[in-house]
Design a protein around this motif. Structure first.
Motif, mmCIF file in Angstrom:
data_model
loop_
_atom_site.group_PDB
_atom_site.id
_atom_site.type_symbol
_atom_site.label_atom_id
_atom_site.label_comp_id
_atom_site.label_asym_id
_atom_site.label_seq_id
_atom_site.Cartn_x
_atom_site.Cartn_y
_atom_site.Cartn_z
ATOM 1 N N THR A 91 18.767 47.594 37.870
ATOM 2 C CA THR A 91 19.988 48.182 38.407
ATOM 3 C C THR A 91 20.943 48.448 37.261
ATOM 4 O O THR A 91 21.255 47.553 36.476
ATOM 5 C CB THR A 91 20.638 47.248 39.440
ATOM 6 O OG1 THR A 91 19.708 47.034 40.502
ATOM 7 C CG2 THR A 91 21.909 47.851 40.000
ATOM 8 N N ASN B 158 24.549 49.228 36.047
ATOM 9 C CA ASN B 158 25.944 49.088 36.456
ATOM 10 C C ASN B 158 26.821 49.817 35.455
ATOM 11 O O ASN B 158 26.820 49.486 34.271
ATOM 12 C CB ASN B 158 26.342 47.609 36.503
ATOM 13 C CG ASN B 158 25.590 46.857 37.563
ATOM 14 O OD1 ASN B 158 25.610 47.228 38.722
ATOM 15 N ND2 ASN B 158 24.892 45.809 37.166
ATOM 16 N N THR B 159 27.529 50.833 35.929
ATOM 17 C CA THR B 159 28.477 51.555 35.086
ATOM 18 C C THR B 159 29.879 51.258 35.599
ATOM 19 O O THR B 159 30.047 50.570 36.601
ATOM 20 C CB THR B 159 28.218 53.080 35.121
ATOM 21 O OG1 THR B 159 28.545 53.583 36.420
ATOM 22 C CG2 THR B 159 26.769 53.409 34.783
ATOM 23 N N ARG B 160 30.858 51.804 34.936
ATOM 24 C CA ARG B 160 32.239 51.586 35.383
ATOM 25 C C ARG B 160 32.480 52.160 36.769
ATOM 26 O O ARG B 160 33.279 51.646 37.533
ATOM 27 C CB ARG B 160 33.211 52.226 34.396
ATOM 28 C CG ARG B 160 33.248 51.524 33.084
ATOM 29 C CD ARG B 160 34.254 52.155 32.174
ATOM 30 N NE ARG B 160 34.243 51.455 30.897
ATOM 31 C CZ ARG B 160 34.854 51.871 29.840
ATOM 32 N NH1 ARG B 160 35.541 52.985 29.865
ATOM 33 N NH2 ARG B 160 34.795 51.175 28.721
ATOM 34 N N SER B 161 31.757 53.247 37.083
ATOM 35 C CA SER B 161 32.033 53.930 38.346
ATOM 36 C C SER B 161 31.010 53.673 39.448
ATOM 37 O O SER B 161 31.268 54.008 40.603
ATOM 38 C CB SER B 161 32.126 55.442 38.109
ATOM 39 O OG SER B 161 30.900 55.936 37.601
ATOM 40 N N SER B 162 29.857 53.107 39.109
ATOM 41 C CA SER B 162 28.853 52.935 40.160
ATOM 42 C C SER B 162 27.760 51.945 39.773
ATOM 43 O O SER B 162 27.700 51.450 38.656
ATOM 44 C CB SER B 162 28.219 54.280 40.515
ATOM 45 O OG SER B 162 27.590 54.834 39.385
ATOM 46 N N ARG B 163 26.888 51.725 40.739
ATOM 47 C CA ARG B 163 25.725 50.849 40.571
ATOM 48 C C ARG B 163 24.522 51.645 41.065
ATOM 49 O O ARG B 163 24.493 52.060 42.231
ATOM 50 C CB ARG B 163 25.945 49.598 41.406
ATOM 51 C CG ARG B 163 24.864 48.600 41.333
ATOM 52 C CD ARG B 163 25.210 47.440 42.245
ATOM 53 N NE ARG B 163 24.021 46.644 42.416
ATOM 54 C CZ ARG B 163 23.986 45.339 42.344
ATOM 55 N NH1 ARG B 163 25.093 44.666 42.179
ATOM 56 N NH2 ARG B 163 22.858 44.707 42.477
ATOM 57 N N ILE B 164 23.532 51.860 40.190
ATOM 58 C CA ILE B 164 22.407 52.721 40.515
ATOM 59 C C ILE B 164 21.098 51.977 40.311
ATOM 60 O O ILE B 164 20.896 51.353 39.268
ATOM 61 C CB ILE B 164 22.403 53.986 39.625
ATOM 62 C CG1 ILE B 164 23.718 54.751 39.777
ATOM 63 C CG2 ILE B 164 21.243 54.896 39.952
ATOM 64 C CD1 ILE B 164 24.611 54.600 38.636
ATOM 65 N N ARG C 281 23.195 63.298 34.140
ATOM 66 C CA ARG C 281 24.177 62.226 34.240
ATOM 67 C C ARG C 281 23.834 61.313 35.414
ATOM 68 O O ARG C 281 23.476 61.771 36.488
ATOM 69 C CB ARG C 281 25.567 62.806 34.381
ATOM 70 C CG ARG C 281 25.940 63.649 33.151
ATOM 71 C CD ARG C 281 27.350 64.124 33.181
ATOM 72 N NE ARG C 281 28.320 63.107 32.845
ATOM 73 C CZ ARG C 281 28.544 62.616 31.629
ATOM 74 N NH1 ARG C 281 27.823 63.027 30.622
ATOM 75 N NH2 ARG C 281 29.476 61.719 31.426
ATOM 76 N N VAL C 282 23.959 60.023 35.168
ATOM 77 C CA VAL C 282 23.700 58.997 36.174
ATOM 78 C C VAL C 282 24.891 58.063 36.148
ATOM 79 O O VAL C 282 25.188 57.455 35.123
ATOM 80 C CB VAL C 282 22.408 58.217 35.835
ATOM 81 C CG1 VAL C 282 22.167 57.127 36.850
ATOM 82 C CG2 VAL C 282 21.232 59.146 35.738
ATOM 83 N N GLY C 283 25.608 57.981 37.252
ATOM 84 C CA GLY C 283 26.783 57.129 37.308
ATOM 85 C C GLY C 283 27.829 57.503 36.275
ATOM 86 O O GLY C 283 28.505 56.645 35.733
ATOM 87 N N GLY C 284 27.924 58.804 35.988
ATOM 88 C CA GLY C 284 28.896 59.288 35.010
ATOM 89 C C GLY C 284 28.449 59.146 33.563
ATOM 90 O O GLY C 284 29.215 59.381 32.642
#
Length: 65
Positions: free
Chosen positions: A25, A27-33, A46-49
């Motif tokens: 998983t 984890n970025t500042r804007s999302s969790r993918i 781009r993935v999660g910004g």
């Protein structure tokens, strides 16, 4: 997980793409993918910004890939 540990989840192909070899998983500042095995990342996707291929390339040049 240290930033460069993400390299262990990917294989860098000769065509420049990065292929996920084991799921995790992101984890970025804007999302969790959820990144699944076999997913392919190339520059500009781009993935999660985050341009994941570019990020992995930068880490690879710093820590070896």
């Amino acid at each position: 997980m240290a930033a460069h540990d993400i390299l262990g989840f990917f294989e860098h192909r000769t065509d420049g793409a990065w292929i996920c070899v084991k799921p995790f998983t992101l984890n970025t500042r804007s999302s969790r993918i959820d990144i699944r095995r076999g997913m392919r990342f190339e520059y500009g996707r781009r993935v999660g910004g985050l341009d994941l291929a570019e990020y992995l390339e930068q880490l690879g040049s710093q820590f070896g890939s």
